[in-house]
Design a protein around this motif. Structure first.
Motif, PDB file in Angstrom:
ATOM      1  N   SER A  36      28.950  43.579  27.930  1.00  0.00           N
ATOM      2  CA  SER A  36      27.681  41.978  28.529  1.00  0.00           C
ATOM      3  C   SER A  36      28.159  41.373  29.023  1.00  0.00           C
ATOM      4  O   SER A  36      28.774  40.527  29.520  1.00  0.00           O
ATOM      5  CB  SER A  36      26.986  41.819  27.101  1.00  0.00           C
ATOM      6  N   GLY A  37      26.849  40.741  30.186  1.00  0.00           N
ATOM      7  CA  GLY A  37      26.954  39.578  30.633  1.00  0.00           C
ATOM      8  C   GLY A  37      27.654  38.329  30.625  1.00  0.00           C
ATOM      9  O   GLY A  37      28.217  37.685  30.884  1.00  0.00           O
ATOM     10  N   ASP A  38      27.093  38.375  29.003  1.00  0.00           N
ATOM     11  CA  ASP A  38      26.878  36.578  28.055  1.00  0.00           C
ATOM     12  C   ASP A  38      28.500  36.716  28.036  1.00  0.00           C
ATOM     13  O   ASP A  38      29.344  36.147  27.732  1.00  0.00           O
ATOM     14  CB  ASP A  38      26.087  36.847  27.150  1.00  0.00           C
ATOM     15  N   GLU A  39      29.700  37.991  27.525  1.00  0.00           N
ATOM     16  CA  GLU A  39      30.613  37.781  26.737  1.00  0.00           C
ATOM     17  C   GLU A  39      31.632  37.864  28.032  1.00  0.00           C
ATOM     18  O   GLU A  39      32.344  37.068  28.464  1.00  0.00           O
ATOM     19  CB  GLU A  39      30.608  39.261  26.408  1.00  0.00           C
ATOM     20  N   ALA A  40      31.245  38.548  29.588  1.00  0.00           N
ATOM     21  CA  ALA A  40      32.133  38.263  30.304  1.00  0.00           C
ATOM     22  C   ALA A  40      32.150  36.873  31.212  1.00  0.00           C
ATOM     23  O   ALA A  40      33.388  36.112  31.219  1.00  0.00           O
ATOM     24  CB  ALA A  40      31.306  38.995  31.972  1.00  0.00           C
ATOM     25  N   LEU A  41      31.179  36.386  31.419  1.00  0.00           N
ATOM     26  CA  LEU A  41      31.037  34.342  30.960  1.00  0.00           C
ATOM     27  C   LEU A  41      32.287  34.247  29.723  1.00  0.00           C
ATOM     28  O   LEU A  41      33.123  33.274  30.746  1.00  0.00           O
ATOM     29  CB  LEU A  41      29.786  33.865  31.481  1.00  0.00           C
ATOM     30  N   LYS A  42      31.771  33.934  29.266  1.00  0.00           N
ATOM     31  CA  LYS A  42      32.862  33.603  27.939  1.00  0.00           C
ATOM     32  C   LYS A  42      34.423  33.922  28.441  1.00  0.00           C
ATOM     33  O   LYS A  42      35.240  33.356  28.007  1.00  0.00           O
ATOM     34  CB  LYS A  42      32.369  33.929  26.725  1.00  0.00           C
ATOM     35  N   GLU A  43      34.075  35.348  28.411  1.00  0.00           N
ATOM     36  CA  GLU A  43      36.230  35.269  29.180  1.00  0.00           C
ATOM     37  C   GLU A  43      36.712  34.609  30.495  1.00  0.00           C
ATOM     38  O   GLU A  43      37.693  34.581  30.477  1.00  0.00           O
ATOM     39  CB  GLU A  43      36.447  37.473  29.004  1.00  0.00           C
ATOM     40  N   VAL A  44      35.851  34.773  31.010  1.00  0.00           N
ATOM     41  CA  VAL A  44      35.996  33.876  32.234  1.00  0.00           C
ATOM     42  C   VAL A  44      36.603  32.769  31.741  1.00  0.00           C
ATOM     43  O   VAL A  44      37.039  32.328  32.524  1.00  0.00           O
ATOM     44  CB  VAL A  44      35.126  34.054  34.183  1.00  0.00           C
ATOM     45  N   LEU A  45      35.457  32.302  31.581  1.00  0.00           N
ATOM     46  CA  LEU A  45      35.462  30.821  31.099  1.00  0.00           C
ATOM     47  C   LEU A  45      36.912  30.632  30.371  1.00  0.00           C
ATOM     48  O   LEU A  45      37.252  29.356  30.463  1.00  0.00           O
ATOM     49  CB  LEU A  45      34.399  29.741  30.346  1.00  0.00           C
ATOM     50  N   ARG A  46      37.424  30.870  29.379  1.00  0.00           N
ATOM     51  CA  ARG A  46      38.317  30.992  28.887  1.00  0.00           C
ATOM     52  C   ARG A  46      39.712  31.098  29.445  1.00  0.00           C
ATOM     53  O   ARG A  46      41.019  30.606  29.189  1.00  0.00           O
ATOM     54  CB  ARG A  46      38.871  31.980  27.403  1.00  0.00           C
ATOM     55  N   GLY A  47      38.973  31.395  31.078  1.00  0.00           N
ATOM     56  CA  GLY A  47      40.781  31.193  31.920  1.00  0.00           C
ATOM     57  C   GLY A  47      41.749  33.271  31.262  1.00  0.00           C
ATOM     58  O   GLY A  47      41.951  33.532  31.195  1.00  0.00           O
ATOM     59  N   GLN A  48      42.537  32.756  32.799  1.00  0.00           N
ATOM     60  CA  GLN A  48      43.731  34.151  32.575  1.00  0.00           C
ATOM     61  C   GLN A  48      42.744  35.191  33.581  1.00  0.00           C
ATOM     62  O   GLN A  48      42.954  36.170  32.638  1.00  0.00           O
ATOM     63  CB  GLN A  48      44.460  34.121  31.142  1.00  0.00           C
ATOM     64  N   VAL A  49      41.882  35.543  34.353  1.00  0.00           N
ATOM     65  CA  VAL A  49      41.579  36.412  34.774  1.00  0.00           C
ATOM     66  C   VAL A  49      40.975  35.743  36.172  1.00  0.00           C
ATOM     67  O   VAL A  49      40.751  35.684  37.064  1.00  0.00           O
ATOM     68  CB  VAL A  49      39.924  36.519  34.849  1.00  0.00           C
ATOM     69  N   GLY A  50      42.211  37.412  36.151  1.00  0.00           N
ATOM     70  CA  GLY A  50      42.995  37.294  37.806  1.00  0.00           C
ATOM     71  C   GLY A  50      41.280  38.276  38.845  1.00  0.00           C
ATOM     72  O   GLY A  50      41.926  38.282  40.043  1.00  0.00           O
ATOM     73  N   LEU A  51      40.252  38.976  38.258  1.00  0.00           N
ATOM     74  CA  LEU A  51      39.803  40.282  38.703  1.00  0.00           C
ATOM     75  C   LEU A  51      38.500  40.251  38.146  1.00  0.00           C
ATOM     76  O   LEU A  51      39.234  40.751  36.810  1.00  0.00           O
ATOM     77  CB  LEU A  51      39.672  40.905  40.457  1.00  0.00           C
ATOM     78  N   LEU A  52      37.637  40.967  38.530  1.00  0.00           N
ATOM     79  CA  LEU A  52      36.160  41.247  37.738  1.00  0.00           C
ATOM     80  C   LEU A  52      35.749  42.111  38.397  1.00  0.00           C
ATOM     81  O   LEU A  52      35.803  41.951  39.346  1.00  0.00           O
ATOM     82  CB  LEU A  52      34.944  39.814  37.523  1.00  0.00           C
ATOM     83  N   LEU A  53      35.270  43.571  37.189  1.00  0.00           N
ATOM     84  CA  LEU A  53      35.100  44.323  38.244  1.00  0.00           C
ATOM     85  C   LEU A  53      33.589  44.601  37.057  1.00  0.00           C
ATOM     86  O   LEU A  53      33.620  45.623  35.833  1.00  0.00           O
ATOM     87  CB  LEU A  53      35.955  45.558  37.282  1.00  0.00           C
ATOM     88  N   LEU A  54      32.652  44.323  37.517  1.00  0.00           N
ATOM     89  CA  LEU A  54      31.245  44.207  37.231  1.00  0.00           C
ATOM     90  C   LEU A  54      29.890  45.016  37.499  1.00  0.00           C
ATOM     91  O   LEU A  54      29.490  45.315  38.828  1.00  0.00           O
ATOM     92  CB  LEU A  54      31.373  42.761  37.703  1.00  0.00           C
ATOM     93  N   ASP A  55      29.455  45.232  36.154  1.00  0.00           N
ATOM     94  CA  ASP A  55      28.402  46.411  36.709  1.00  0.00           C
ATOM     95  C   ASP A  55      26.820  45.738  37.137  1.00  0.00           C
ATOM     96  O   ASP A  55      27.425  44.356  36.108  1.00  0.00           O
ATOM     97  CB  ASP A  55      28.143  47.396  35.558  1.00  0.00           C
ATOM     98  N   VAL A  56      26.152  45.896  37.707  1.00  0.00           N
ATOM     99  CA  VAL A  56      25.641  45.208  38.202  1.00  0.00           C
ATOM    100  C   VAL A  56      23.770  44.629  37.307  1.00  0.00           C
ATOM    101  O   VAL A  56      23.496  44.011  36.795  1.00  0.00           O
ATOM    102  CB  VAL A  56      24.556  45.806  39.582  1.00  0.00           C
ATOM    103  N   ARG A  57      23.297  45.932  37.137  1.00  0.00           N
ATOM    104  CA  ARG A  57      22.563  46.121  36.182  1.00  0.00           C
ATOM    105  C   ARG A  57      22.885  46.412  33.925  1.00  0.00           C
ATOM    106  O   ARG A  57      23.242  46.981  34.371  1.00  0.00           O
ATOM    107  CB  ARG A  57      21.883  47.240  36.463  1.00  0.00           C
ATOM    108  N   MET A  58      22.930  45.291  33.239  1.00  0.00           N
ATOM    109  CA  MET A  58      22.741  44.862  32.497  1.00  0.00           C
ATOM    110  C   MET A  58      22.149  44.646  31.580  1.00  0.00           C
ATOM    111  O   MET A  58      21.444  43.544  32.047  1.00  0.00           O
ATOM    112  CB  MET A  58      24.335  44.026  31.857  1.00  0.00           C
ATOM    113  N   PRO A  59      21.601  45.089  29.938  1.00  0.00           N
ATOM    114  CA  PRO A  59      20.827  44.011  29.519  1.00  0.00           C
ATOM    115  C   PRO A  59      21.269  42.553  29.416  1.00  0.00           C
ATOM    116  O   PRO A  59      22.045  42.306  29.271  1.00  0.00           O
ATOM    117  CB  PRO A  59      20.757  45.017  27.958  1.00  0.00           C
ATOM    118  N   GLY A  60      19.500  41.801  29.638  1.00  0.00           N
ATOM    119  CA  GLY A  60      20.450  40.332  29.577  1.00  0.00           C
ATOM    120  C   GLY A  60      20.650  39.788  30.598  1.00  0.00           C
ATOM    121  O   GLY A  60      20.097  39.648  31.135  1.00  0.00           O
ATOM    122  N   VAL A  61      21.705  39.819  30.501  1.00  0.00           N
ATOM    123  CA  VAL A  61      22.252  38.279  31.527  1.00  0.00           C
ATOM    124  C   VAL A  61      23.050  39.716  33.348  1.00  0.00           C
ATOM    125  O   VAL A  61      24.183  40.350  32.434  1.00  0.00           O
ATOM    126  CB  VAL A  61      23.350  37.388  31.439  1.00  0.00           C
TER     127      VAL A  61
END
Length: 197
Positions: A36-61
């Protein structure tokens, strides 16, 4: 390449996550996943993410909302993002995505070879950029330390070794100078006067 930096794959469908992980596995990079978008933001803010492969349309964020938030936060604003969409070409989406600094917009179903090529290039370029930033910070710190050291006033050196070794020793008179005898003072002076009378 920092071994603890991951590629984060974000999609709300388990089969898509599995397919993307399989496509990127030959690169040998560490992979993470979020559903989910929320989970993705939490992971990114924790650090150590060098690239994001991200679906455009997801429920919620949505994917675009994740990117909007990332671009407002200093620690995440330069992470490269590849957006994935299964809804065909969309001019409005394309304009919004590239306006947010998205690196690429990829249509599903994804060509594994093409995706690996893009991911390798973007990931390695970002790691190189981070390494250069770290080197610049190190050189700036060295320069600052050198400048501060050069600006410190030097302590004046003592001119005479004898004075430096014995700072409390009184200077001796020159042999040709006559020093008058000192008169005794106090009670002893009175006793001496009585003896002479």
């Amino acid at each position: 390449m920092p071994s603890d930096t991951r590629i984060l794959i974000v999609d709300d469908h388990e089969d898509t996550l599995y397919a993307l992980e399989s496509a990127l596995a030959p690169l040998g990079y560490r992979l993470g996943r979020a559903t989910s978008g929320d989970e993705a933001l939490k992971e990114v803010l924790r650090g150590q993410v060098g690239l994001l492969l991200l679906d455009v349309r997801m429920p919620g964020v949505s994917g675009l909302e994740v990117v909007r938030y990332m671009r407002r936060v200093e620690q995440t604003q330069h992470i490269p993002v590849i957006l994935l969409t299964g809804f065909g070409p969309d001019q409005e989406l394309t304009t919004a995505a590239f306006g947010l600094g998205v690196a690429d917009l990829v249509m599903k179903p994804v060509d594994p070879w093409a995706l690996r090529t893009k991911v390798r290039y973007l990931y390695d370029a970002h790691q190189h950029h981070l390494a250069l930033e770290q080197e610049v910070r190190r050189l700036r710190a060295q320069l600052r330390e050198h400048t501060e050291t050069a600006a410190r006033p030097e302590r004046p050196a003592l001119a005479h070794t004898e004075t430096a070794a014995h700072p409390q020793r009184p200077a001796l008179p020159h042999p040709d100078v006559r020093v008058p005898p000192q008169r005794p003072s106090g009670a002893h002076a009175g006793e001496l006067e009585k003896d002479h009378t």
